[in-house]
Design a protein around this motif. Structure first.
Motif, short mmCIF file in Angstrom:
data_model
loop_
_atom_site.label_atom_id
_atom_site.label_comp_id
_atom_site.label_asym_id
_atom_site.label_seq_id
_atom_site.Cartn_x
_atom_site.Cartn_y
_atom_site.Cartn_z
N THR A 1 0.81 -1.21 0.00
CA THR A 1 0.00 0.00 0.00
C THR A 1 0.85 1.26 0.00
O THR A 1 0.51 2.24 -0.68
CB THR A 1 -0.96 0.03 1.20
N TYR B 1 2.28 1.60 -3.49
CA TYR B 1 1.15 1.84 -4.39
C TYR B 1 0.69 3.29 -4.32
O TYR B 1 0.45 3.93 -5.35
CB TYR B 1 0.01 0.89 -4.01
N ASP B 2 0.58 3.81 -3.10
CA ASP B 2 0.09 5.18 -2.93
C ASP B 2 1.05 6.20 -3.55
O ASP B 2 0.61 7.20 -4.13
CB ASP B 2 -0.12 5.49 -1.45
N THR C 1 0.86 5.51 -7.69
CA THR C 1 -0.42 5.90 -8.30
C THR C 1 -0.74 7.36 -8.02
O THR C 1 -1.42 8.01 -8.82
CB THR C 1 -1.56 5.01 -7.79
N THR D 1 -2.25 2.29 6.04
CA THR D 1 -2.55 0.94 5.55
C THR D 1 -3.93 0.49 5.99
O THR D 1 -4.64 -0.21 5.26
CB THR D 1 -1.50 -0.07 6.04
N ARG E 1 -6.63 1.44 3.57
CA ARG E 1 -6.66 0.58 2.39
C ARG E 1 -7.28 -0.78 2.73
O ARG E 1 -8.07 -1.33 1.96
CB ARG E 1 -5.23 0.37 1.86
N TYR E 2 -6.95 -1.31 3.89
CA TYR E 2 -7.46 -2.62 4.32
C TYR E 2 -8.98 -2.56 4.52
O TYR E 2 -9.68 -3.56 4.26
CB TYR E 2 -6.77 -3.04 5.61
N SER F 1 -10.97 -0.74 2.82
CA SER F 1 -11.63 -0.45 1.54
C SER F 1 -11.87 -1.75 0.77
O SER F 1 -10.93 -2.38 0.28
CB SER F 1 -10.76 0.49 0.71
N GLN G 1 -13.16 -2.06 -2.11
CA GLN G 1 -12.77 -1.88 -3.51
C GLN G 1 -11.28 -2.11 -3.70
O GLN G 1 -10.87 -2.74 -4.69
CB GLN G 1 -13.15 -0.46 -3.96
N PHE G 2 -10.47 -1.62 -2.77
CA PHE G 2 -9.03 -1.81 -2.88
C PHE G 2 -8.66 -3.28 -2.66
O PHE G 2 -7.87 -3.86 -3.41
CB PHE G 2 -8.28 -0.94 -1.87
N HIS H 1 -8.94 -6.25 -5.44
CA HIS H 1 -7.97 -6.57 -6.50
C HIS H 1 -6.83 -7.45 -6.00
O HIS H 1 -5.96 -7.82 -6.77
CB HIS H 1 -7.47 -5.29 -7.20
#
Length: 204
Positions: free
Chosen positions: A7, A10-11, A14, A47, A50-51, A53, A55-56, A59
């Protein structure tokens, strides 16, 4: 996989407008290191958001196997850590994929235990990827602090020291340490994942 090491990277990537695709050794759902889901680790660097979410996290449920990925379509590869990589990254598709990126002059990055995937990567001319390189990776002191020294098959620090030109680490365990050698970027531990992302972003 250590979730925060994904994460945080990734952050950074992206957030700068680049795309990140996740692949795994065998494909399918990505197994997570349960220790990476526990506080206070889960709270580091957002983190937990993200956990939480769906939607996240979705994937992570269905990923292609690395051997099925079109490597030519990517600017680099990032090897995420977690103790499972000490077993899963030493052979199979990982070292070969790493060598493919390195031979093309593309970015090869790894963090924490991820650099185990560099140990047996051999370039097209027969040269070991780590020959002459400066790297870092999870230290033996950190392994002992995590009480995992008896669970891993070898010391990553010892292997990197033996195969690379220079292995370095932070003076204080579990603090940020990132090494950049050309297009090779390595980070020592989970706290280094953001720094690896920033270094990769600079190369991009």
């Amino acid at each position: 996989m250590w979730l925060g090491e994904y994460t945080h990277f990734y952050d950074v990537i992206t957030g700068a407008g680049h795309d990140v695709d996740l692949a795994s050794v065998e494909g399918g759902a990505v197994p997570l290191d349960p220790m990476s889901l526990m506080p206070p680790v889960l709270l580091m660097g957002g983190t937990n958001k993200r956990y939480e979410s769906a939607q996240f996290m979705e994937h992570l449920d269905e990923t292609p196997s690395l051997s099925d990925v079109d490597l030519d379509a990517y600017a680099g590869i990032y090897l995420i850590g977690g103790h499972g990589t000490m077993f899963d990254f030493v052979s199979g598709a990982v070292p070969g994929a790493v060598a493919t990126f390195a031979d093309s002059g593309k970015i090869v990055a790894a963090v924490c235990h991820g650099p185990v995937g560099l140990l047996h990567a051999t370039l097209a001319d027969g040269t070991p990827l780590l020959a002459g390189k400066h790297v870092t990776g999870y230290s033996w002191a950190e392994e002992k602090l995590a009480m995992r020294a008896s669970d891993v098959p070898f010391s990553l620090e010892e292997e990197l020291t033996a195969k690379a030109a220079e292995y370095s680490k932070a003076r204080v365990p579990m603090t940020k340490h990132v090494v950049v050698d050309g297009t090779l970027v390595t980070g020592q531990n989970p706290t280094s994942a953001t720094g690896v992302g920033e270094a990769v972003l600079g190369l991009l």
